[in-house]
Design an enzyme around this catalytic site. Structure first.
Site, PDB file in Angstrom:
ATOM      1  N   ASP A 220       1.017  45.749   8.592  1.00  0.00           N
ATOM      2  CA  ASP A 220       1.601  44.512   9.029  1.00  0.00           C
ATOM      3  C   ASP A 220       1.156  43.532   7.574  1.00  0.00           C
ATOM      4  OD1 ASP A 220       2.209  42.635  11.434  1.00  0.00           O
ATOM      5  OD2 ASP A 220       0.471  41.538  10.632  1.00  0.00           O
ATOM      6  N   GLU A 279       5.286  46.102   6.205  1.00  0.00           N
ATOM      7  CA  GLU A 279       6.078  45.193   6.735  1.00  0.00           C
ATOM      8  C   GLU A 279       6.209  44.085   5.425  1.00  0.00           C
ATOM      9  OE1 GLU A 279       6.453  41.555   9.903  1.00  0.00           O
ATOM     10  OE2 GLU A 279       4.578  42.027   9.199  1.00  0.00           O
TER      11      GLU A 279
HETATM   12  C1  NOJ Z   1       3.422  40.068  11.474  1.00  0.00           C
HETATM   13  C2  NOJ Z   1       3.778  40.458  12.865  1.00  0.00           C
HETATM   14  O1  NOJ Z   1       4.786  41.228  13.167  1.00  0.00           O
HETATM   15  C3  NOJ Z   1       3.846  39.209  13.778  1.00  0.00           C
HETATM   16  O2  NOJ Z   1       4.261  39.596  15.101  1.00  0.00           O
HETATM   17  C4  NOJ Z   1       2.509  38.508  13.631  1.00  0.00           C
HETATM   18  O3  NOJ Z   1       2.695  37.072  14.365  1.00  0.00           O
HETATM   19  C5  NOJ Z   1       2.072  38.221  12.122  1.00  0.00           C
HETATM   20  N1  NOJ Z   1       2.314  39.335  11.434  1.00  0.00           N
HETATM   21  C6  NOJ Z   1       0.585  37.699  12.074  1.00  0.00           C
HETATM   22  O4  NOJ Z   1      -0.048  38.331  12.699  1.00  0.00           O
END
Ligand code: NOJ
Length: 557
Positions: A220, A279
């Site tokens: 993430d 990501e």
């Molecule tokens: C990225 C995640 O994909 C998203 O769902 C989340 O809100 C943010 N990170 C913060 O945790």
């Protein structure tokens, strides 16, 4: 000659290469399947539905599980309070181990979602960190003294960093009498990756999952892990929101991120065939390319951000191909847990009513362009966004209420998977945690299984063709010229095989000629429709129906 392709995994798709040749399917566990009638999806529910994903169903190579860890659930599970455990809401530790075993028995690998940039404020590390400036967890988070007081006597934060979810990025903590930083919600304090003990603790947790048989990780917002060591203020620029009015050069994307990634990869590489995918948070395509080091892939948003327009999709494909180049391997994504479902988004962007036809055409992009496809649960049945009234929203960031931050309510794309047309849609025998889509009686897995013309059968055909074709799952990419600007075409080529893909993005019939397609005899022809035309035989006058895609696979001459 026409046939649908249904061959087993070719020997060329070696196990070590699965992250490149394979397809990953994202499961949002709370919405996938509920085994015990409490209204929440759970791990046992996923096990019950593995055959939908395995070789007798879609035939995907891996599942990526969105967080199932203990969480106060202020950010849809992306606020984790214990990264090494299963939230009892989703089942037991034994259920997780059963899931890994059951998935592996079907040739499905398991990829976990790691949220390593921040934790929930209920995480024991944060509880300890805010309790003491000197204890073992004191520097696990980004704590700083106030930089002074303003004219009104209010404490000034250490620098000008903002929260992406709106408002200031620094929060004053009365207990520790310091500010802590949070890129996301106040309840999601930022971890300090410059503390060696934090890195050791994180890696220890990752090792624990590897030892339990996990095959890879989605990271993430991984490019935000490291911050400027001096915490300098970001330079300003023009923009529409407070976030946009800064150049984010100090609160993410630090030069030593690649070294940290290298150490993370060293850890994974001790277990053969383990992949990772990062990501990219709020960054451009070029940054995704720089951070791609296979088997570490990176999600960029170039394709996902396009409307349904052949011209715009075509130039996004060209930009991506030019940026990644032949030596780097991209990802392919059209939907995930943060974005409007693409059947709704793309059909809406082009004013096309038949979202199923758009979903099938989009599947041609997703499964035949160069890269590793990531599917989002429910897209294989053409699932659409659901109107969730504000009172039922399960996405607190959407209700932050800052007019400068218009965060889309992600409840709309996270609704329960419809398996059958029965009450509860086969998702749950109890009241579901989030409302079902209004069309579950007709749009569900069981109904689409009975209909060869369904979106799901289209996914199955395309996935089978991709799996069987080295050109499609691993070949080079070349765009082909067509005589109609609404019709895109490309060729994929491996040592012995070529696949030519032609996609009519218009909601009207098209008759096109496709440049440079030597007339090979096709070994297989597959497409959005059950009787697709063979481009090898008809390259000079190919007739396509509205939103039709066709793929011909043949030998290399
Ligand atoms: C990225 C995640 O994909 C998203 O769902 C989340 O809100 C943010 N990170 C913060 O945790």
């Amino acid at each position: 000659m026409r046939s649908t392709v249904s061959e087993p995994l070719p020997a060329s798709a070696s196990a070590a290469d699965w992250w490149r040749t394979g397809v990953v399917y994202q499961v949002y566990p709370r919405s996938f399947a509920d085994s015990n009638g409490d209204g929440d999806g759970d791990l046992a529910g996923i096990i019950e539905h593995l055959d939908h994903l395995g070789p007798d169903g879609l035939g995907v190579d891996a599942i990526w599980l969105s967080p199932f860890y203990p969480s106060p659930w202020r950010d849809g599970g992306y606020d984790v309070s214990d990264h090494a455990a299963v939230d009892p809401r989703f089942g037991s530790e034994a259920d997780f181990d059963r899931l890994v075993t059951a998935a592996h028995e079907r040739g499905i690998r398991v990829v976990l979602d790691l949220v390593l940039n921040h934790t929930a404020d209920e995480h024991p590390w944060f509880v300890a960190s805010r309790a003491s400036r000197t204890g073992p967890y004191a520097d696990f988070y980004l704590w700083r003294d106030a930089s002074g007081v303003d004219a009104g006597g209010r404490r000034r934060p250490p620098n000008n960093w903002r929260s992406f979810f709106s408002g200031p990025g620094w929060e004053w903590d009365e207990g520790r009498r310091q500010f802590y930083f949070h890129t996301f919600l106040v309840e999601q304090p930022e971890l300090n990756w410059r503390a060696p003990a934090l890195e050791r603790a994180q890696f220890e947790m990752v090792r624990g999952w590897l030892e339990r048989g996990v095959d890879g990780f989605r990271l993430d917002v991984f490019n935000a892990f490291l911050k400027d060591p001096e915490l300098r203020s970001n330079p300003r620029r023009a923009g529409h929101s407070a976030w946009d009015r800064q150049r984010h050069v100090y609160d993410r994307d630090q030069p030593d991120l690649t070294l940290l990634l290298g150490r993370f990869r060293d850890l994974l590489d001790a277990w053969p065939g383990r992949m990772s995918v990062g990501e990219l948070f709020d960054g451009p395509l070029e940054r995704a390319v720089e951070l791609t080091r296979e088997p570490h892939l990176v999600f960029d948003w170039e394709l996902l951000d396009q409307p349904w327009s052949a011209a715009q999709i075509g130039s996004a494909i060209d930009r991506r191909e030019a940026a990644f180049g032949p030596e780097r391997w991209p990802t392919l994504v059209l939907s995930n847990h943060d974005r409007p479902r693409h059947a709704s988004r793309l059909a809406g962007s082009a004013g096309i009513d038949n979202s199923d036809a758009v979903a099938k055409a989009a599947a041609v992009l997703l499964l035949t362009l160069r890269g590793t496809p990531f599917l989002y649960y429910g897209e294989e049945i053409g699932g659409r966004d659901v109107d969730v009234p504000a009172a039922e929203s399960v996405d607190p960031p959407a209700s932050v209420g800052d007019p400068q931050f218009r965060w889309w309510d992600r409840s709309r794309c996270r609704t329960p998977m419809p398996w059958t047309g029965e009450p509860g849609a086969g998702f749950s025998d109890g009241p579901p945690w989030l409302r079902l889509a209004p069309d579950v009686a007709t749009r569900n897995v069981a109904a689409q299984l009975m209909d060869p013309g369904s979106v799901m059968h289209c996914y199955r055909r395309l996935l089978a063709a991709r799996r069987a074709s080295p050109a499609l799952h691993g070949g080079t990419f070349e765009r082909l010229v067509t005589s109609d600007t609404d019709v895109l075409a490309w060729r994929r080529r491996s040592a012995d095989e070529q696949a030519v893909v032609v996609l009519n993005c218009a909601d009207r019939p098209a008759e096109v000629s496709v440049g440079s397609t030597p007339g090979h005899v096709a070994r297989a022809v597959v497409g959005t429709h059950l009787d697709p035309p063979d481009v090898f035989a008809e390259a000079s006058r190919l007739r396509l129906r509205p939103l039709e895609g066709t793929i011909a696979i043949g030998s290399v001459g």
